[in-house]
Design an enzyme around this catalytic site. Structure first.
Site, PDB file in Angstrom:
ATOM      1  N   PHE A 128       0.867  -1.182   0.000  1.00  0.00           N
ATOM      2  CA  PHE A 128       0.000   0.000   0.000  1.00  0.00           C
ATOM      3  C   PHE A 128       0.909   1.240   0.000  1.00  0.00           C
ATOM      4  O   PHE A 128       1.783   1.374   0.861  1.00  0.00           O
ATOM      5  CB  PHE A 128      -0.882  -0.026   1.245  1.00  0.00           C
ATOM      6  CG  PHE A 128      -1.906   1.057   1.277  1.00  0.00           C
ATOM      7  CD1 PHE A 128      -3.076   0.957   0.546  1.00  0.00           C
ATOM      8  CD2 PHE A 128      -1.697   2.204   2.030  1.00  0.00           C
ATOM      9  CE1 PHE A 128      -4.015   1.960   0.570  1.00  0.00           C
ATOM     10  CE2 PHE A 128      -2.635   3.219   2.061  1.00  0.00           C
ATOM     11  CZ  PHE A 128      -3.798   3.090   1.319  1.00  0.00           C
ATOM     12  N   ASP A 199       1.365  -4.472   9.169  1.00  0.00           N
ATOM     13  CA  ASP A 199       0.225  -3.593   8.926  1.00  0.00           C
ATOM     14  C   ASP A 199      -0.999  -4.494   8.811  1.00  0.00           C
ATOM     15  O   ASP A 199      -1.095  -5.307   7.890  1.00  0.00           O
ATOM     16  CB  ASP A 199       0.427  -2.769   7.650  1.00  0.00           C
ATOM     17  CG  ASP A 199      -0.693  -1.746   7.478  1.00  0.00           C
ATOM     18  OD1 ASP A 199      -1.840  -2.042   7.879  1.00  0.00           O
ATOM     19  OD2 ASP A 199      -0.417  -0.658   6.939  1.00  0.00           O
ATOM     20  N   TYR A 222     -11.007   2.245  10.712  1.00  0.00           N
ATOM     21  CA  TYR A 222     -12.257   2.506   9.974  1.00  0.00           C
ATOM     22  C   TYR A 222     -12.648   1.419   8.990  1.00  0.00           C
ATOM     23  O   TYR A 222     -13.717   1.467   8.416  1.00  0.00           O
ATOM     24  CB  TYR A 222     -12.187   3.849   9.240  1.00  0.00           C
ATOM     25  CG  TYR A 222     -10.950   4.045   8.380  1.00  0.00           C
ATOM     26  CD1 TYR A 222     -10.882   3.505   7.112  1.00  0.00           C
ATOM     27  CD2 TYR A 222      -9.866   4.780   8.845  1.00  0.00           C
ATOM     28  CE1 TYR A 222      -9.751   3.691   6.329  1.00  0.00           C
ATOM     29  CE2 TYR A 222      -8.730   4.966   8.073  1.00  0.00           C
ATOM     30  CZ  TYR A 222      -8.679   4.415   6.814  1.00  0.00           C
ATOM     31  OH  TYR A 222      -7.558   4.590   6.052  1.00  0.00           O
ATOM     32  N   LYS A 223     -11.771   0.431   8.770  1.00  0.00           N
ATOM     33  CA  LYS A 223     -12.110  -0.639   7.822  1.00  0.00           C
ATOM     34  C   LYS A 223     -12.933  -1.703   8.549  1.00  0.00           C
ATOM     35  O   LYS A 223     -13.969  -1.373   9.118  1.00  0.00           O
ATOM     36  CB  LYS A 223     -10.821  -1.165   7.185  1.00  0.00           C
ATOM     37  CG  LYS A 223     -10.163  -0.094   6.311  1.00  0.00           C
ATOM     38  CD  LYS A 223      -8.822  -0.492   5.740  1.00  0.00           C
ATOM     39  CE  LYS A 223      -8.285   0.640   4.856  1.00  0.00           C
ATOM     40  NZ  LYS A 223      -6.872   0.464   4.511  1.00  0.00           N
ATOM     41  N   ARG A 371     -12.543  -5.909  -5.861  1.00  0.00           N
ATOM     42  CA  ARG A 371     -12.517  -6.451  -4.503  1.00  0.00           C
ATOM     43  C   ARG A 371     -13.929  -6.616  -3.940  1.00  0.00           C
ATOM     44  O   ARG A 371     -14.700  -5.658  -3.916  1.00  0.00           O
ATOM     45  CB  ARG A 371     -11.729  -5.521  -3.564  1.00  0.00           C
ATOM     46  CG  ARG A 371     -10.298  -5.284  -3.994  1.00  0.00           C
ATOM     47  CD  ARG A 371      -9.535  -4.517  -2.926  1.00  0.00           C
ATOM     48  NE  ARG A 371     -10.175  -3.266  -2.533  1.00  0.00           N
ATOM     49  CZ  ARG A 371      -9.678  -2.421  -1.646  1.00  0.00           C
ATOM     50  NH1 ARG A 371      -8.540  -2.717  -1.033  1.00  0.00           N
ATOM     51  NH2 ARG A 371     -10.303  -1.298  -1.350  1.00  0.00           N
TER      52      ARG A 371
HETATM   53  C1  LIG Z   1      -6.047   1.658   4.257  1.00  0.00           C
HETATM   54  C2  LIG Z   1      -4.602   1.427   4.517  1.00  0.00           C
HETATM   55  C3  LIG Z   1      -3.841   2.418   5.115  1.00  0.00           C
HETATM   56  C4  LIG Z   1      -4.465   3.763   5.398  1.00  0.00           C
HETATM   57  O1  LIG Z   1      -3.682   4.586   6.082  1.00  0.00           O
HETATM   58  P1  LIG Z   1      -4.243   5.943   6.732  1.00  0.00           P
HETATM   59  O2  LIG Z   1      -3.061   6.501   7.327  1.00  0.00           O
HETATM   60  O3  LIG Z   1      -5.295   5.527   7.725  1.00  0.00           O
HETATM   61  O4  LIG Z   1      -4.836   6.771   5.661  1.00  0.00           O
HETATM   62  C5  LIG Z   1      -2.515   2.139   5.405  1.00  0.00           C
HETATM   63  N1  LIG Z   1      -1.973   0.927   5.104  1.00  0.00           N
HETATM   64  C6  LIG Z   1      -2.701  -0.035   4.501  1.00  0.00           C
HETATM   65  C7  LIG Z   1      -2.081  -1.355   4.190  1.00  0.00           C
HETATM   66  C8  LIG Z   1      -4.021   0.196   4.176  1.00  0.00           C
HETATM   67  O5  LIG Z   1      -4.733  -0.726   3.571  1.00  0.00           O
END
Ligand SMILES: *Cc1c(COP(=O)(O)O)cnc(C)c1O
Length: 410
Positions: A128, A199, A222-223, A371
């Site tokens: 990501f 992560d 938030y996910k 997805r």
């Molecule tokens: C969604 C996601 C993020 C999001 O990071 P924010 O700092 O909350 O915007 C980070 N890493 C991964 C792997 C994600 O899927």
């Protein structure tokens, strides 16, 4: 292209197999099948009432006194303790604060400080993007050296020189849904004298996680964790490291005695030192509604629900939609996949938009990933079957080719 496929709809599985926690969440929009828990998870039913109490009794009436009279200052630790069971972490080892990217930055810096003079950060090249950017920024500031890997096989070679401080890995890949074997990978990294920073953004709340010997972790609120739009993230530090170094961002809320207003920094014991500043009370209150659900959910229930929903989806799409150019992009073996189920389709962005119009909320990621992210506590197998029927109708009619589906979408 009109493939030759059987047109019998697959028989629905029993609805009693729905999660017993489903009723704790509010229903979404009518006739909308929600398969995007990897973007924003569903809302706990009591979140609005909690927000109303916070705004009225907390902000309107108590104002400053609420810092003393309510749990505002304790929320980062208490939210962490409540989500710890589904992470397989100890209740005192998780803190809810900041965003995933910021926590990733903080823990990479912390790992570098704890593992000096080692100064290499190993990062997946296709991770990501924000995770990679955070590591690039640390290297650019002269604080580390970056070593990129593109596979699990490359990890061993990256560790070989013995100079790695931290290996940052995304437990579940945000595109394919590939899942790293957490215990084995952690053992491999630790045997090389390095630390691992997981992560968990695409696995926390989707699967039962066992952080076990893992050194560090971060992840989104938030996910799948359903903390609400823009919810704070979490961070985890194994007890062996908790007092090993100063936090990357030293602030008053991470001080050992915040309200003594001492002139110099003294780090609070444990994970609390990573709370640099004033907590986001409004967001934390929303997250509390979900955290009170998570504290009750056995991790094995998440694993069973994830396996059932993802396997049903794969079986039904493959039997119902064969021949339309939609192919499983992620792992076939349940233990190797996490979070969402990814499909490869040449025009994934258009197909996703056509599905959303048909009331099936999914997401696409460039270049060709579609997805489907069921939520283990709210999605039912009946919804999976209905979503695949709508997908089939779009593929069979070729509706996704219509010009209105060409625009950009998040
Ligand atoms: C969604 C996601 C993020 C999001 O990071 P924010 O700092 O909350 O915007 C980070 N890493 C991964 C792997 C994600 O899927």
């Amino acid at each position: 292209m009109q493939p030759d496929v059987p047109c019998e709809p697959v028989q629905p599985l029993s609805v009693e197999r729905d999660s017993p926690w489903r009723h704790r969440f509010a229903a979404g929009a009518p006739d909308v099948l929600y398969f995007d828990a990897s973007s924003i998870g569903p809302m706990p039913a009591d979140a609005p009432a909690r927000m109303a109490t916070l705004l009225d009794a907390g902000w309107r009436v108590a104002r400053r006194r609420a810092w003393n009279e309510s749990d505002w200052l304790q929320q980062p630790a208490s939210l962490g303790a409540r989500i710890a069971p589904v992470l397989g972490a100890g209740p005192g080892d998780v803190l809810v604060c900041d965003s995933t990217t910021v926590n990733q930055y903080k823990l990479l810096r912390f790992a570098l400080a704890a593992c000096a003079p080692r100064r290499v950060l190993v990062v997946e090249s296709g991770v990501f993007p924000s995770n990679r950017y955070a590591a690039e920024g640390i290297a650019r500031a002269g604080l580390a050296e970056l070593r990129l890997i593109d596979s699990s096989a490359a990890l061993q070679a990256a560790l070989a020189p013995g100079d790695v401080a931290a290996v940052a890995l995304s437990h579940v890949d945000y595109r394919s849904g590939d899942r790293w074997a957490m215990a084995e990978t952690t053992a491999l990294v630790r045997a090389a004298g390095a630390t691992v920073v997981w992560d968990l953004s695409h696995s926390a709340g989707s699967l039962g996680i066992a952080l076990g010997e893992s050194d560090f972790a971060v992840g989104c609120g938030y996910k799948y964790l359903c903390g609400g739009p823009g919810a704070p993230a979490f961070l985890y530090v194994h007890p062996r490291w908790q007092d090993a170094a100063w936090p990357a961002i030293c602030g008053w809320m991470g001080h050992a005695d915040t309200f003594a207003f001492e002139p110099g920094f003294r780090a609070a014991p444990g994970v609390a030192r990573h709370q640099a500043a004033t907590p986001s009370v409004i967001a934390n209150t929303a997250f509390g509604a979900a955290a009170d659900i998570w504290r009750e959910v056995p991790p094995a229930h998440l694993d069973a629900r994830h396996a059932l929903l993802s396997q049903t989806l794969i079986d039904v799409v493959e039997s119902r939609c064969a021949g339309y150019g939609i192919d499983l992009a992620g792992p076939r073996e349940a233990a190797r996949r996490g979070g969402h189920v990814a499909w490869r389709f040449a025009e994934a962005g258009r197909l996703a938009q056509a599905l959303v119009e048909a009331g099936v909320v999914v997401s696409a990621r460039k270049p060709d990933a579609l997805r489907f992210s069921p939520h283990p506590l709210t999605t039912t197998t009946a919804e999976v079957l209905e979503a695949v029927e709508r997908l089939h109708a779009i593929l069979a009619s070729g509706r996704w080719r219509e010009p209105r589906f060409g625009g950009a979408s998040v």
